[in-house]
Enzyme design. Sequence first.
Site, PDB file in Angstrom:
ATOM      1  N   SER A 133      -3.877   2.792 -45.488  1.00 24.74           N
ATOM      2  CA  SER A 133      -3.145   3.344 -44.338  1.00 24.74           C
ATOM      3  C   SER A 133      -1.836   4.009 -44.757  1.00 24.74           C
ATOM      4  O   SER A 133      -1.364   4.915 -44.064  1.00 24.74           O
ATOM      5  CB  SER A 133      -2.847   2.253 -43.309  1.00 24.74           C
ATOM      6  OG  SER A 133      -2.141   1.187 -43.917  1.00 24.74           O
ATOM      7  N   ASP A 191       7.176  -1.453 -39.783  1.00 20.94           N
ATOM      8  CA  ASP A 191       6.685  -2.747 -39.295  1.00 20.94           C
ATOM      9  C   ASP A 191       6.652  -3.786 -40.410  1.00 20.94           C
ATOM     10  O   ASP A 191       6.036  -4.832 -40.247  1.00 20.94           O
ATOM     11  CB  ASP A 191       5.273  -2.567 -38.703  1.00 20.94           C
ATOM     12  CG  ASP A 191       4.308  -1.981 -39.744  1.00 20.94           C
ATOM     13  OD1 ASP A 191       4.689  -1.820 -40.923  1.00 20.94           O
ATOM     14  OD2 ASP A 191       3.156  -1.671 -39.375  1.00 20.94           O
ATOM     15  N   HIS A 230       4.357  -0.583 -43.455  1.00 20.10           N
ATOM     16  CA  HIS A 230       4.174   0.873 -43.477  1.00 20.10           C
ATOM     17  C   HIS A 230       5.508   1.609 -43.564  1.00 20.10           C
ATOM     18  O   HIS A 230       6.505   1.158 -43.009  1.00 20.10           O
ATOM     19  CB  HIS A 230       3.412   1.319 -42.227  1.00 20.10           C
ATOM     20  CG  HIS A 230       2.040   0.740 -42.146  1.00 20.10           C
ATOM     21  ND1 HIS A 230       1.746  -0.367 -41.379  1.00 20.10           N
ATOM     22  CD2 HIS A 230       0.885   1.087 -42.771  1.00 20.10           C
ATOM     23  CE1 HIS A 230       0.468  -0.671 -41.525  1.00 20.10           C
ATOM     24  NE2 HIS A 230      -0.085   0.184 -42.369  1.00 20.10           N
TER      25      HIS A 230
END
Lengths: 257, 257
Positions: B15, B199, B202
């Site tokens: 991600s 968070d 990320h």
Amino acid sequence: MAANVEDVIMLLGDSLTQGGWQAHGFAQQLAYVYNRKLDVLNRGMSGYNTEWIQPVFEQCFATQHEQKHVPAVRLLTIWLGANDAALPGTSQHVPLPTFAANLSKLIHMVTSPSSTHYSPVTRIMLFTPPPVNTYQWRVRQQSKTPPKGLDRDFEVTKSYAQAVVDVGAKEGVPVLDLWTVLWEACGKEEQNLSKFLTDGLHLNEAGYTILFQELMAAIENHYPELHPDRLKPVFAFHDQIDYQNPRSTLVKRNIFE
Amino acid sequence: MAANVEDVIMLLGDSLTQGGWQAHGFAQQLAYVYNRKLDVLNRGMSGYNTEWIQPVFEQCFATQHEQKHVPAVRLLTIWLGANDAALPGTSQHVPLPTFAANLSKLIHMVTSPSSTHYSPVTRIMLFTPPPVNTYQWRVRQQSKTPPKGLDRDFEVTKSYAQAVVDVGAKEGVPVLDLWTVLWEACGKEEQNLSKFLTDGLHLNEAGYTILFQELMAAIENHYPELHPDRLKPVFAFHDQIDYQNPRSTLVKRNIFE
């Protein structure tokens, strides 16, 4: 070497397209929403007009012979005219009838069954150039060394935007009429176009964001099968992986099924 | 269909790579500076670890047989570990020795002459995962419905970052040690990592911008021939066009010459 796991969106145009890779540019915003579904290829060439883009496009867009080896272009945006509309006597100027004929040539290269580049899976969208803010552009031109004269005209660019609309109607290709959208968004006051333009010709973040939103709406309207919400990512979301037998769930998928 | 006018930079990862198409993400910033020189292909798959990425990479990276038809990958970034470092008992967890072996496997797929995917023109760069801010990540996990427990640990992720550094040394592949860069940039205070993380796991804009700057420096250092300042655009700048005979100056060029 990159294997063809994703088909592509190709953006053909001039500096307005080239600038699409800026943060909040329309290429960046497309790449973000089509992530894992379609790759975005930016073929924007700053300063180019519809004459110079012809040989470029012939080289960027695969011939029928090459097509089985390369990623399919699912969506092609063609956004030209901002430089063609440079005033007569400048190197960039292309007369209006030639401009319209050149746009048709680009379209036919893809849509005509007798074309060496014929690609029936490619959907095309034309964009009109934005309105010129000559108040801003004059300042930009005068800031050059040596200072340059004003080489754009509001009404002239408007006539090139209208030609794009006409070509779209004649060729049966949808047109995103950015000229009209921005003109209405600025209350039809040329000086107010600075809300959307950096220098009177090129879009700022607000301008690109409007373009992106209009493009998403146009895709939904004309090519709903290509809207990102209807496409599956090529590779499964991680919570769809079979943890006991992952390879079975990690095979490239058809984004349309 | 897209013909191969540009070679590519391929970003392989999880991600953190997928998010690179955000405004100010490292994919967007790369696409901007490599515009008209190299295309950027994002092969970041949210949630994936080094086990699941193996079959994906086999499909994304062309076999020797396919390579003559598809764009060459000039630079391959491999950025994994953030999910492998999920704690034992979670679906994403990959034991540390397996993680290191998996990274070597990805590298060998490209560098080993006996590999079906052997590509001697491809330069590889490994990135370490960023440090985890468990203060932020705990809040994120508890905000889920139903709430989730803390599945990352600062020291565990640090050990996965170290494993990337070790693999790079063993395989002779340069490593961009983002873990250490961000750790030093936050004054070695875990809670201060919120400057760079959305968070706790990320990157935010500031984090991506540091990554991009480090990547540009690492390219200059390890692969200077690939620095964008040394590459020519595939198609000429518009002021290099011969206006009398434009086609002669609008032929695809070698970016390295």
